[in-house]
Write an enzyme that holds these catalytic residues in place. Structure first.
Site, PDB file in Angstrom:
ATOM      1  N   SER A  92      58.953  50.622  52.623  1.00  0.00           N
ATOM      2  CA  SER A  92      58.762  49.505  51.698  1.00  0.00           C
ATOM      3  C   SER A  92      60.059  48.722  51.489  1.00  0.00           C
ATOM      4  CB  SER A  92      58.260  50.023  50.347  1.00  0.00           C
ATOM      5  OG  SER A  92      58.167  48.952  49.419  1.00  0.00           O
ATOM      6  N   THR A 100      50.736  50.406  47.132  1.00  0.00           N
ATOM      7  CA  THR A 100      50.473  50.068  48.519  1.00  0.00           C
ATOM      8  C   THR A 100      49.548  51.124  49.122  1.00  0.00           C
ATOM      9  OG1 THR A 100      51.527  49.406  50.603  1.00  0.00           O
ATOM     10  CG2 THR A 100      52.544  51.241  49.403  1.00  0.00           C
ATOM     11  N   LYS A 104      45.305  51.329  46.803  1.00  0.00           N
ATOM     12  CA  LYS A 104      44.967  50.080  46.112  1.00  0.00           C
ATOM     13  C   LYS A 104      43.564  50.080  45.492  1.00  0.00           C
ATOM     14  CE  LYS A 104      48.114  47.023  48.613  1.00  0.00           C
ATOM     15  NZ  LYS A 104      48.247  45.740  49.351  1.00  0.00           N
ATOM     16  N   GLU A 114      40.264  40.719  35.620  1.00  0.00           N
ATOM     17  CA  GLU A 114      38.920  40.360  36.088  1.00  0.00           C
ATOM     18  C   GLU A 114      38.867  40.125  37.594  1.00  0.00           C
ATOM     19  OE1 GLU A 114      35.376  37.059  35.218  1.00  0.00           O
ATOM     20  OE2 GLU A 114      37.256  37.013  34.068  1.00  0.00           O
ATOM     21  N   ASP A 169      48.509  40.363  45.399  1.00  0.00           N
ATOM     22  CA  ASP A 169      48.331  40.033  46.816  1.00  0.00           C
ATOM     23  C   ASP A 169      47.467  38.784  46.937  1.00  0.00           C
ATOM     24  OD1 ASP A 169      49.793  42.143  47.896  1.00  0.00           O
ATOM     25  OD2 ASP A 169      48.056  43.475  47.992  1.00  0.00           O
ATOM     26  N   ALA A 197      37.620  41.583  58.091  1.00  0.00           N
ATOM     27  CA  ALA A 197      36.761  41.880  56.945  1.00  0.00           C
ATOM     28  C   ALA A 197      37.235  43.126  56.198  1.00  0.00           C
ATOM     29  CB  ALA A 197      35.317  42.066  57.413  1.00  0.00           C
ATOM     30  N   GLY A 252      40.460  45.019  53.637  1.00  0.00           N
ATOM     31  CA  GLY A 252      40.897  44.821  52.264  1.00  0.00           C
ATOM     32  C   GLY A 252      41.616  43.510  52.034  1.00  0.00           C
ATOM     33  N   ALA A 253      42.493  43.111  52.965  1.00  0.00           N
ATOM     34  CA  ALA A 253      43.220  41.849  52.817  1.00  0.00           C
ATOM     35  C   ALA A 253      42.263  40.667  52.895  1.00  0.00           C
ATOM     36  CB  ALA A 253      44.296  41.735  53.887  1.00  0.00           C
ATOM     37  N   ARG A 255      35.195  41.925  64.189  1.00  0.00           N
ATOM     38  CA  ARG A 255      34.745  42.679  65.361  1.00  0.00           C
ATOM     39  C   ARG A 255      33.412  43.367  65.084  1.00  0.00           C
ATOM     40  NH1 ARG A 255      39.036  46.960  67.258  1.00  0.00           N
ATOM     41  NH2 ARG A 255      38.532  47.684  65.154  1.00  0.00           N
ATOM     42  N   GLU A 306      28.538  43.468  60.912  1.00  0.00           N
ATOM     43  CA  GLU A 306      27.946  43.991  59.675  1.00  0.00           C
ATOM     44  C   GLU A 306      28.959  44.016  58.520  1.00  0.00           C
ATOM     45  OE1 GLU A 306      25.554  45.102  63.079  1.00  0.00           O
ATOM     46  OE2 GLU A 306      27.698  45.386  62.642  1.00  0.00           O
TER      47      GLU A 306
END
Length: 277
Positions: free
Chosen positions: A15, A62, A66, A78, A102, A127, A129-130, A151, A154
């Site tokens: 980090s 991190t 998270k 919220e 983030d 698709a 977490g980021a 990729r 779904e």
């Protein structure tokens, strides 16, 4: 008495947050210190209790904590609750309150570069977490035309279905996104494709990218991925992940102290710490 802040993760030695935040505390002449804490998943609950017990004033989170930290917090902002991920915790009135800087940091970085962002047609690549944080935040600010390509189709469909905000979104395969690329004003790359040590990787070909479009890659090591290099060659404006990293750190500092830090100074420290990579 010196206030203690920190970052928790597993692993954590990599980090760069301690270098950034300790400099910011010193620059503002605050009697605070920021320390990395190596916390394994099985010890997370005890770690949060222990941090509160000894008076840790705030901390960043991190990988891999998270999402799993949320049940151990007293309150969650919220937007962070909607996204389902927290990366910043602040001790307020005896409570640990969670935020997602983030998401806010990325939106600040992007909106600094693009006017009328809510009117743009956007493609998010990935698709995970980021991507979830970025997608939800864009829509929460009124940007409704955001498609997702992944990729695994779904996962993109599930991400769209999960989002509670008004939207005009389609889930696309990577092949479909590659063919339709010219339709988008903004392309946001959120996967690990192109990250060191796999600098030659790209999510797909950008042969159909429109000149004058904007390409954002949240990777910051290297500072210029192959995707960004090729996008520049095709006449696109580009942005790497450094600004997002700076703003999420600055927003965390502001939540903890009420002070807006020097983001130019933060960016220079990040570049130095990363060795210009």
């Amino acid at each position: 008495m010196k206030k203690i802040y920190g970052v928790i993760g597993d692993p954590i030695a990599h980090s760069i947050s301690p270098a950034i935040q300790n400099d910011a505390f010193a620059h503002q002449e605050l009697d605070c210190i920021y320390h990395p804490f190596h916390i394994t998943p099985e010890n997370l609950n005890d770690a949060v209790k222990g941090m509160k017990a000894i008076g840790i004033a705030g901390f960043n989170i991190t990988i891999p904590h998270k999402t799993t930290i949320i049940p151990y917090l007293d309150e969650v902002d919220e937007l962070a609750a909607t996204i389902g991920a927290v990366n910043t915790v602040s001790y307020q009135d005896g409570k640990y309150i969670g935020y997602n800087t983030d998401a806010m940091g990325f939106y600040k970085a992007l909106s600094d570069q693009i006017s009328n962002l809510t009117e743009k047609k956007i493609l998010v690549i990935g698709a995970g977490g980021a991507a979830r944080a970025i997608y939800f935040t864009l829509l929460s600010h009124g940007t409704v035309s955001v498609d997702i390509t992944n990729r695994t189709l779904e996962k993109a469909e599930a991400l769209i279905a999960d989002c509670p905000f008004e939207k005009q979104s389609a889930a696309l395969t990577l092949v479909q996104a590659e063919e339709k690329l010219a339709e988008y004003d903004v392309i946001i790359q959120t996967t690990s494709a192109g990250m060191s040590p796999h600098q030659d990787a790209m999510p797909f070909s950008i042969r159909n990218l429109s000149e004058g479009s904007f390409v954002s890659d949240i990777i910051y090591n290297p500072l210029e991925t192959k995707l960004l290099k090729e996008a520049k060659q095709k006449g696109a404006d580009v942005q790497n992940g450094l600004d997002m990293l700076v703003y999420q750190a600055a927003l965390a500092f502001q939540i903890w102290t009420g002070i807006t830090p020097d983001t130019t100074r933060m960016k220079n420290i990040m570049r130095t710490t990363l060795g210009g990579k």
